[in-house]
Enzyme design. Structure first.
Site, mmCIF file in Angstrom:
data_model
loop_
_atom_site.group_PDB
_atom_site.id
_atom_site.type_symbol
_atom_site.label_atom_id
_atom_site.label_comp_id
_atom_site.label_asym_id
_atom_site.label_seq_id
_atom_site.Cartn_x
_atom_site.Cartn_y
_atom_site.Cartn_z
ATOM 1 N N PHE A 7 -13.644 -49.207 -10.196
ATOM 2 C CA PHE A 7 -13.884 -50.542 -9.616
ATOM 3 C C PHE A 7 -12.718 -51.488 -9.808
ATOM 4 O O PHE A 7 -12.591 -52.494 -9.100
ATOM 5 C CB PHE A 7 -15.174 -51.145 -10.190
ATOM 6 C CG PHE A 7 -15.052 -51.733 -11.568
ATOM 7 C CD1 PHE A 7 -15.142 -50.940 -12.698
ATOM 8 C CD2 PHE A 7 -14.872 -53.097 -11.741
ATOM 9 C CE1 PHE A 7 -15.039 -51.493 -13.974
ATOM 10 C CE2 PHE A 7 -14.777 -53.657 -13.001
ATOM 11 C CZ PHE A 7 -14.860 -52.855 -14.125
ATOM 12 N N LYS A 8 -11.842 -51.157 -10.755
ATOM 13 C CA LYS A 8 -10.698 -52.042 -11.026
ATOM 14 C C LYS A 8 -9.810 -52.219 -9.796
ATOM 15 O O LYS A 8 -9.095 -53.207 -9.682
ATOM 16 C CB LYS A 8 -9.855 -51.472 -12.157
ATOM 17 C CG LYS A 8 -10.625 -51.111 -13.410
ATOM 18 C CD LYS A 8 -10.971 -52.313 -14.233
ATOM 19 C CE LYS A 8 -11.826 -51.915 -15.421
ATOM 20 N NZ LYS A 8 -12.080 -52.971 -16.354
ATOM 21 N N ASP A 9 -9.863 -51.245 -8.877
ATOM 22 C CA ASP A 9 -9.022 -51.347 -7.681
ATOM 23 C C ASP A 9 -9.356 -52.583 -6.841
ATOM 24 O O ASP A 9 -8.482 -53.136 -6.180
ATOM 25 C CB ASP A 9 -9.195 -50.098 -6.807
ATOM 26 C CG ASP A 9 -8.409 -48.910 -7.345
ATOM 27 O OD1 ASP A 9 -7.305 -49.125 -7.881
ATOM 28 O OD2 ASP A 9 -8.903 -47.772 -7.240
#
Ligand SMILES: Cc1ncc(COP(=O)(O)O)c(C=O)c1O
Ligand SMILES: N[C@@H](CCOP(=O)(O)O)C(=O)O
Length: 469
Positions: A111-113
């Site tokens: 999800f960091k993207d």
């Protein structure tokens, strides 16, 4: 839009400056002075928008003209256009009214993207305009690091140093970081844990003299822009499930309290969210606070969900700020107590308020594996261990079966084969094409002692495209 520090002593900043900041000069974290609030009609009118257009509408008030609308739109279209799924954050149904929002279709499969591919582009845009070079020092328990390197690798004006805890990230996570080469990319494995890495980042913001005047920027969720970008997918999920006419519940695998804090903000911005569940692993400081009003450090244990092996949870300070009527003095005092004595409780009425806002659960490794196995048996879907923790917490803490429950699917299972194998899932998981040669690539990484001075000396030595600052 002005941004103020949770400790009340640092100057207020606009969006561009907050993007280029990390910790505030008083040690606090920046938050918007006033949160934008959308009407139900406005939110409803966004149904069906492509992800990047929704993102523009949700984030525009925070950016507030610091970046021209046309440029911001273009940046968003490029960012979310490189995600591998057309829906960007698709919902997958696990059972009646229970969904996983798959946040792992970005280039580094976590999800960091969503925030870091955007942050890299925003930094590039702003730094090129200013003609300024910066140094980034980031701490990672595995996912922030690769997403930040991917997001910044093409930024001409950035030298990035990522600290990860030596031998405490998965092999896929490590290789995603250490196989990206560039004279502005530096991986450092610290002989310590994630909290040690994060503490070094924070200490570097407090005293930047080793940088000889070069600006230090954060890629961790202490950077406000990280949180801002994560608010969007709460709106995205709710709109697909009948919101805002209908409330939605979310269960969020939690470590640094960034992702769930974004959900808390989405609710304060007008999105009807009926329940927010804090799902932790054995490193359960947040669950101990929510369930027993104890925010107290404990030993950090390695688990099957290494990205959540975090004890000192950065963004919790942002929640405490709100719980204390936005008093910077109160937060400075609490944080000093935490630093000196390792823990605190808050006044009863503030804790009661926190209990109204969040439910919580701590999930063991055994329960994580059981959940992976259970979901695989019933749906054929393989969950990563962090997402499995979210599913377990959703099933234990859910208040209403009539309300859709969305679990944030924070990483792709291929990043964590150990947990998937331990769960007895016999399905082979394949890396996507762009990572298919990951295990045969060369790696580059420097192992350093858990020693701030050694890390800062390394940064000073290599901070100008591999040359001394
Ligand atoms: C896969 C994964 N899930 C969950 C989390 C927890 O997110 P947060 O730190 O925002 O609470 C992280 C990182 O912290 C992560 O990498
Ligand atoms: N789980 C994270 C830890 C760092 O959190 P951040 O959201 O503050 O960057 C990671 O994978 O690195």
């Amino acid at each position: 839009m002005r941004y103020i520090s949770t400790r009340g002593q640092a100057p207020a900043l606009n969006f561009e400056d907050v993007l280029l900041a990390g910790l505030a000069s008083d040690g606090g974290l920046y938050v918007p002075e006033n949160l934008p609030r959308f009407t139900q009609e406005e939110i409803a009118s966004w149904a069906g928008l492509p992800y990047h257009e929704l993102a523009f509408r949700v984030m525009r008030p925070f950016v507030d003209g610091s970046i021209a609308d046309a440029d911001f739109k273009k940046i968003l279209e490029e960012t979310y256009g490189e995600f591998a799924h057309a829906a960007v954050a698709p919902l997958r149904q696990l059972a009646g009214n229970e969904w996983v929002m798959e946040l792992f279709h970005g280039p580094t499969l976590a999800f960091k993207d969503f925030a870091l591919q955007l942050l890299g582009r925003l930094l590039d845009h702003v730094l090129a305009k200013r003609g300024e070079r910066v140094v980034i020092i980031g701490a990672t328990s595995g996912d922030t690091g690769s997403a930040a390197i991917e997001g910044c690798r093409r930024c001409d004006n950035v030298d990035i140093f990522i600290l990860h805890p030596h031998q405490r990230v998965s092999e896929v996570q490590r290789r995603q970081m250490t196989t990206i080469f560039g004279d502005n990319i530096h991986n450092i494995a610290i002989e310590g844990n994630f909290d040690d890495c994060q503490e070094m980042v924070k200490a570097s913001f407090a005293d930047q003299s080793f940088l000889k005047g070069t600006r230090l920027v954060a890629v961790n969720s202490i950077n406000w822009a990280r949180i801002m970008a994560q608010i969007v997918y709460y709106f995205h999920a709710a709109l697909q499930l009948g919101g805002p006419a209908r409330s939605v519940a979310f269960s969020v695998p939690t470590g640094n309290f960034g992702d769930i804090f974004a959900g808390y903000l989405a609710r304060n911005m007008g999105l009807p969210i009926s329940q927010l569940i804090v799902a932790t692993n054995r490193n359960d400081i947040l669950h101990r606070f929510m369930s027993g009003n104890q925010y107290v450090k404990d030993t950090l244990h390695p688990t099957l969900s290494p990205s959540m092996d975090i004890m000192v949870s950065s963004n919790f300070e942002r929640l405490l700020f709100d719980l204390h009527g936005r008093s910077g003095a109160a937060i400075a005092e609490l944080m000093e107590r935490f630093k000196q004595g390792g823990g605190f409780s808050v006044e009863q009425d503030r804790w009661t308020e926190a209990r109204k806002l969040f439910d919580s659960l701590a999930v063991t490794d055994e329960q994580t594996c059981q959940t992976i196995a259970e979901v695989f048996a019933t749906t054929g879907e393989v969950l990563d261990p962090h997402t499995a923790i979210g599913v377990k917490a959703a099933r234990e803490c859910r208040r209403s079966l009539d309300t859709p429950m969305v679990v944030l699917g924070t990483a792709h299972p291929v990043k964590f084969p150990e947990a998937v194998e331990k769960a007895g899932v016999g399905k082979a998981l394949e890396l996507p094409a762009h990572l298919s040669d990951l295990f045969s690539r060369d790696e580059r990484c420097t192992v350093l002692a858990n020693d701030l001075k050694a890390v800062q000396a390394f940064v000073a030595q290599h901070g100008n495209r591999g040359k001394p600052l």
